[in-house]
Design a protein around this motif. Structure first.
Motif, mmCIF file in Angstrom:
data_model
loop_
_atom_site.group_PDB
_atom_site.id
_atom_site.type_symbol
_atom_site.label_atom_id
_atom_site.label_comp_id
_atom_site.label_asym_id
_atom_site.label_seq_id
_atom_site.Cartn_x
_atom_site.Cartn_y
_atom_site.Cartn_z
ATOM 1 N N SER A 48 0.825 -1.204 0.000
ATOM 2 C CA SER A 48 0.000 0.000 0.000
ATOM 3 C C SER A 48 0.867 1.265 0.000
ATOM 4 C CB SER A 48 -0.924 -0.014 1.224
ATOM 5 O OG SER A 48 -1.640 1.187 1.319
ATOM 6 N N LEU A 49 1.902 1.264 0.831
ATOM 7 C CA LEU A 49 2.801 2.417 0.889
ATOM 8 C C LEU A 49 3.562 2.593 -0.423
ATOM 9 C CD1 LEU A 49 4.098 1.894 4.518
ATOM 10 C CD2 LEU A 49 2.597 3.749 3.728
ATOM 11 N N TYR A 50 4.024 1.486 -0.990
ATOM 12 C CA TYR A 50 4.724 1.538 -2.278
ATOM 13 C C TYR A 50 3.833 2.189 -3.336
ATOM 14 C CZ TYR A 50 6.856 0.028 -6.644
ATOM 15 O OH TYR A 50 7.403 0.013 -7.909
ATOM 16 N N ARG A 51 2.599 1.732 -3.415
ATOM 17 C CA ARG A 51 1.671 2.288 -4.403
ATOM 18 C C ARG A 51 1.406 3.768 -4.145
ATOM 19 N NH1 ARG A 51 -2.339 -2.970 -4.694
ATOM 20 N NH2 ARG A 51 -1.025 -4.153 -6.138
ATOM 21 N N GLY A 52 1.316 4.141 -2.873
ATOM 22 C CA GLY A 52 1.116 5.548 -2.534
ATOM 23 C C GLY A 52 2.287 6.410 -2.974
ATOM 24 N N ILE A 53 3.505 5.915 -2.776
ATOM 25 C CA ILE A 53 4.697 6.660 -3.201
ATOM 26 C C ILE A 53 4.743 6.767 -4.717
ATOM 27 C CG2 ILE A 53 7.239 6.628 -3.280
ATOM 28 C CD1 ILE A 53 6.089 7.464 -0.572
ATOM 29 N N VAL A 54 4.449 5.673 -5.403
ATOM 30 C CA VAL A 54 4.433 5.712 -6.875
ATOM 31 C C VAL A 54 3.397 6.732 -7.361
ATOM 32 C CG1 VAL A 54 3.903 4.384 -8.966
ATOM 33 C CG2 VAL A 54 5.384 3.391 -7.191
ATOM 34 N N ASP A 55 2.232 6.748 -6.745
ATOM 35 C CA ASP A 55 1.206 7.731 -7.126
ATOM 36 C C ASP A 55 1.729 9.159 -6.961
ATOM 37 O OD1 ASP A 55 -0.567 5.694 -7.744
ATOM 38 O OD2 ASP A 55 -1.737 5.902 -5.880
ATOM 39 N N LEU A 56 2.432 9.429 -5.851
ATOM 40 C CA LEU A 56 2.998 10.759 -5.630
ATOM 41 C C LEU A 56 4.052 11.091 -6.692
ATOM 42 C CD1 LEU A 56 3.402 10.675 -1.746
ATOM 43 C CD2 LEU A 56 1.790 12.099 -3.049
ATOM 44 N N LEU A 57 4.883 10.116 -7.024
ATOM 45 C CA LEU A 57 5.907 10.334 -8.053
ATOM 46 C C LEU A 57 5.282 10.657 -9.404
ATOM 47 C CD1 LEU A 57 8.365 7.443 -7.118
ATOM 48 C CD2 LEU A 57 8.753 9.902 -6.793
#
Length: 166
Positions: A48-57
């Protein structure tokens, strides 16, 4: 230049996007916290955190990701969880071709408060002042992430200036 600063954690991961606003000023573009529920499986939390960071990027397209180096204190379990969270930040940045800069807590405090042993409250007040925010960002993870982004922006500015000197 636009920097995504991260305060890693598996329950709460603070983020702050800061950019150069010209004339030696910084501007907060966005900030907040990615959170995962405590009953979620550890691997799902990281996902979930990985996907959140990718979304921010993908949304904010930073020039760099800045993250605090792991500070190993007395609590080994906390250090392991923070290390896992840092790992997914590094992976997300690598997967998206965004360079990563790492800073020690002392470097962050020095860049933001002008004193490497500044306390948390001093750093938070300076984050608020430097970014002209109406109040100190909450929770602490968000203010910490913004502080890391400011440190990276200051370092990039200094590097740019020094690069111009021969």
């Amino acid at each position: 230049m636009r920097i995504l600063g991260i305060d890693p954690g598996t329950a709460r991961m603070g983020y702050g996007i800061v950019e150069d606003a010209g004339s030696g000023r910084e501007r907060a573009v966005a900030y907040g916290c990615l959170e995962t529920p405590p009953d979620m499986l550890p691997e799902r939390r990281l996902q979930s955190l990985y996907r959140g960071i990718v979304d921010l990027l993908l949304e904010y397209k930073p020039d760099c990701v800045a993250v605090e180096e792991l500070f190993f204190g007395r609590n080994v379990t906390t250090a392991i969880h923070v290390g896992q969270a840092r790992g997914i930040v590094l992976l997300a940045a690598a997967d998206n071709g965004v360079p990563v800069r790492e800073f020690t807590p002392m470097q962050v405090k020095m860049a933001v408060a002008g004193y490497g042993r500044a306390d948390k409250a001093q750093v938070q007040r300076m984050v608020r002042a430097l970014l002209a925010l109406p109040e100190i960002p909450k929770p602490d993870d968000v203010a910490d992430a913004l502080a890391v982004a400011i440190a990276a922006l200051h370092a990039a500015s200094l590097t740019s200036r020094l690069g111009g000197l021969s």
